[in-house]
Write a protein that holds these residues in place. Structure first.
Motif, PDB file in Angstrom:
ATOM      1  N   HIS A  85     121.951  32.362  65.706  1.00  0.00           N
ATOM      2  CA  HIS A  85     122.039  30.945  66.019  1.00  0.00           C
ATOM      3  C   HIS A  85     122.298  30.161  64.741  1.00  0.00           C
ATOM      4  CE1 HIS A  85     119.748  30.675  70.140  1.00  0.00           C
ATOM      5  NE2 HIS A  85     120.776  31.515  70.165  1.00  0.00           N
TER       6      HIS A  85
ATOM      7  N   CYS B 226     119.282  31.345  62.079  1.00  0.00           N
ATOM      8  CA  CYS B 226     118.351  32.416  62.430  1.00  0.00           C
ATOM      9  C   CYS B 226     119.071  33.544  63.166  1.00  0.00           C
ATOM     10  CB  CYS B 226     117.194  31.890  63.273  1.00  0.00           C
ATOM     11  SG  CYS B 226     117.614  31.504  64.984  1.00  0.00           S
TER      12      CYS B 226
ATOM     13  N   PHE C 191     117.790  36.350  66.072  1.00  0.00           N
ATOM     14  CA  PHE C 191     116.742  36.863  66.949  1.00  0.00           C
ATOM     15  C   PHE C 191     116.908  38.372  67.090  1.00  0.00           C
ATOM     16  CE2 PHE C 191     117.084  32.449  68.367  1.00  0.00           C
ATOM     17  CZ  PHE C 191     115.759  32.084  68.536  1.00  0.00           C
TER      18      PHE C 191
ATOM     19  N   THR D  74     107.762  35.119  64.104  1.00  0.00           N
ATOM     20  CA  THR D  74     108.777  34.471  63.291  1.00  0.00           C
ATOM     21  C   THR D  74     108.653  34.911  61.840  1.00  0.00           C
ATOM     22  OG1 THR D  74     108.794  32.523  64.733  1.00  0.00           O
ATOM     23  CG2 THR D  74     109.735  32.264  62.535  1.00  0.00           C
TER      24      THR D  74
ATOM     25  N   SER E 122     118.264  27.123  63.552  1.00  0.00           N
ATOM     26  CA  SER E 122     117.074  27.887  63.927  1.00  0.00           C
ATOM     27  C   SER E 122     116.223  27.175  64.969  1.00  0.00           C
ATOM     28  CB  SER E 122     116.231  28.191  62.693  1.00  0.00           C
ATOM     29  OG  SER E 122     115.749  26.996  62.103  1.00  0.00           O
TER      30      SER E 122
ATOM     31  N   THR F 138     114.485  33.575  60.301  1.00  0.00           N
ATOM     32  CA  THR F 138     115.204  32.388  59.851  1.00  0.00           C
ATOM     33  C   THR F 138     115.505  32.491  58.358  1.00  0.00           C
ATOM     34  OG1 THR F 138     113.402  30.918  59.117  1.00  0.00           O
ATOM     35  CG2 THR F 138     113.746  31.134  61.495  1.00  0.00           C
TER      36      THR F 138
ATOM     37  N   HIS G 125     112.750  32.240  77.388  1.00  0.00           N
ATOM     38  CA  HIS G 125     111.486  31.835  76.779  1.00  0.00           C
ATOM     39  C   HIS G 125     110.337  31.848  77.789  1.00  0.00           C
ATOM     40  CE1 HIS G 125     113.020  30.528  72.822  1.00  0.00           C
ATOM     41  NE2 HIS G 125     114.113  30.249  73.489  1.00  0.00           N
TER      42      HIS G 125
ATOM     43  N   LYS H 152     112.007  36.313  65.578  1.00  0.00           N
ATOM     44  CA  LYS H 152     112.940  35.301  65.077  1.00  0.00           C
ATOM     45  C   LYS H 152     112.934  35.332  63.551  1.00  0.00           C
ATOM     46  CE  LYS H 152     113.766  30.289  65.504  1.00  0.00           C
ATOM     47  NZ  LYS H 152     113.218  29.035  66.096  1.00  0.00           N
TER      48      LYS H 152
END
Length: 276
Positions: free
Chosen positions: A47, A156, A158, A3, A50, A233, A216, A231
């Motif tokens: 998204h 966020c 990905f 992340t 996040s 954000t 996931h 990811k």
């Protein structure tokens, strides 16, 4: 999952370059001893919040576990009504032939999903789908993350890299993510959005079938690196700044959705949000 939490939208371009520098290429040795650099495909998905998981519309519709065969039976059951309404012949073979094609090709290491173009069509028009949609453009993904006003702290994007080292390996029963490719004949927005799609499956050795599962739940690799998800954000307080920049890149509802409704939405955003 790695992340990257950015302080502001202005850090987004640098974060994308960081991901591309780490995962965007791999080197192999040629027979004559030279080192050749090969490009890796990186897919992106935006998204608005996040905290949202990578969920397909099938996951959001039902908690039932679907094998590839079971899902295609449901998709095949509606094709006659769709063809009657649209006049498009999808030329799907009878369902027993679909099942035979799956069972002939797939095993614990190979996943086969027939009728890909038809499944993309269903996905685009709202039929619950195991396909997770991505784009090859990080800025298209960022637009999707920010186009709607939402009461969330961070959005966020990905990034997904299926084979950073050029290959995949797994044990029987492991879950894995598979990119299905972008070269299909379908709605024009597939190309304006630079779309691609993935599925996540796990092989059931008792039933000899692949079942769709959450992205996931993809298993760690046995050897090397695969199914990498990063990811990125960033704060939603920068939404208008980001959308103005993306509009300068000609990324807006109209250019991405290609419809009259999308044109009006993009003009409304400019009139009441971006130009204020």
């Amino acid at each position: 999952m790695k992340t990257l939490d950015l302080d502001s939208w202005s850090d987004f371009a640098a974060a994308i370059e960081e991901v591309r520098a780490e995962y965007g290429a791999r080197e192999i040795a040629s027979r004559d001893g030279r080192t050749i650099s090969l490009r890796n495909d990186i897919l992106f998905r935006g998204h608005a919040d996040s905290t949202w998981r990578l969920e397909t519309t099938l996951e959001r519709t039902t908690s039932e576990s679907y094998s590839i065969q079971h899902y295609l039976q449901r998709a095949d059951s509606v094709v006659n009504e769709i063809e009657s309404l649209t006049g498009v012949d999808w030329k799907l073979p009878p369902y027993p032939e679909i099942v035979n094609a799956i069972e002939t090709v797939q095993d614990s290491m190979r996943t086969h999903v027939p009728g890909y173009e038809y499944l993309v069509y269903l996905r685009h028009h709202g039929f619950p789908s195991p396909l997770l949609d991505w784009t090859r453009s990080p800025y298209v993904a960022a637009f999707f993350a920010l186009e709607d006003r939402l009461d969330a702290e961070r959005a966020c994007v990905f990034a997904f890299i299926e084979t950073p080292e050029g290959g995949k390996s797994r044990r029987e029963g492991d879950a894995s993510i598979h990119a299905l490719g972008s070269y299909i004949t379908t709605h024009i927005r597939h190309y304006t959005q630079k779309a691609n799609y993935t599925i996540a499956t796990r092989w059931d050795s008792d039933r000899k079938k692949h079942f769709f599962i959450s992205h996931h739940d993809a298993s760690p690799p046995i050897v090397g690196t695969q199914n990498v998800i990063v990811k990125i954000t960033f704060p939603r307080r920068d939404r208008i700044q980001a959308l103005k920049q993306l509009d300068d890149y000609n990324l807006n509802q109209y250019t991405l959705y290609q419809s009259e409704d999308a044109l009006i939405r993009s003009l409304g955003m400019r009139a009441f949000e971006l130009d204020v």
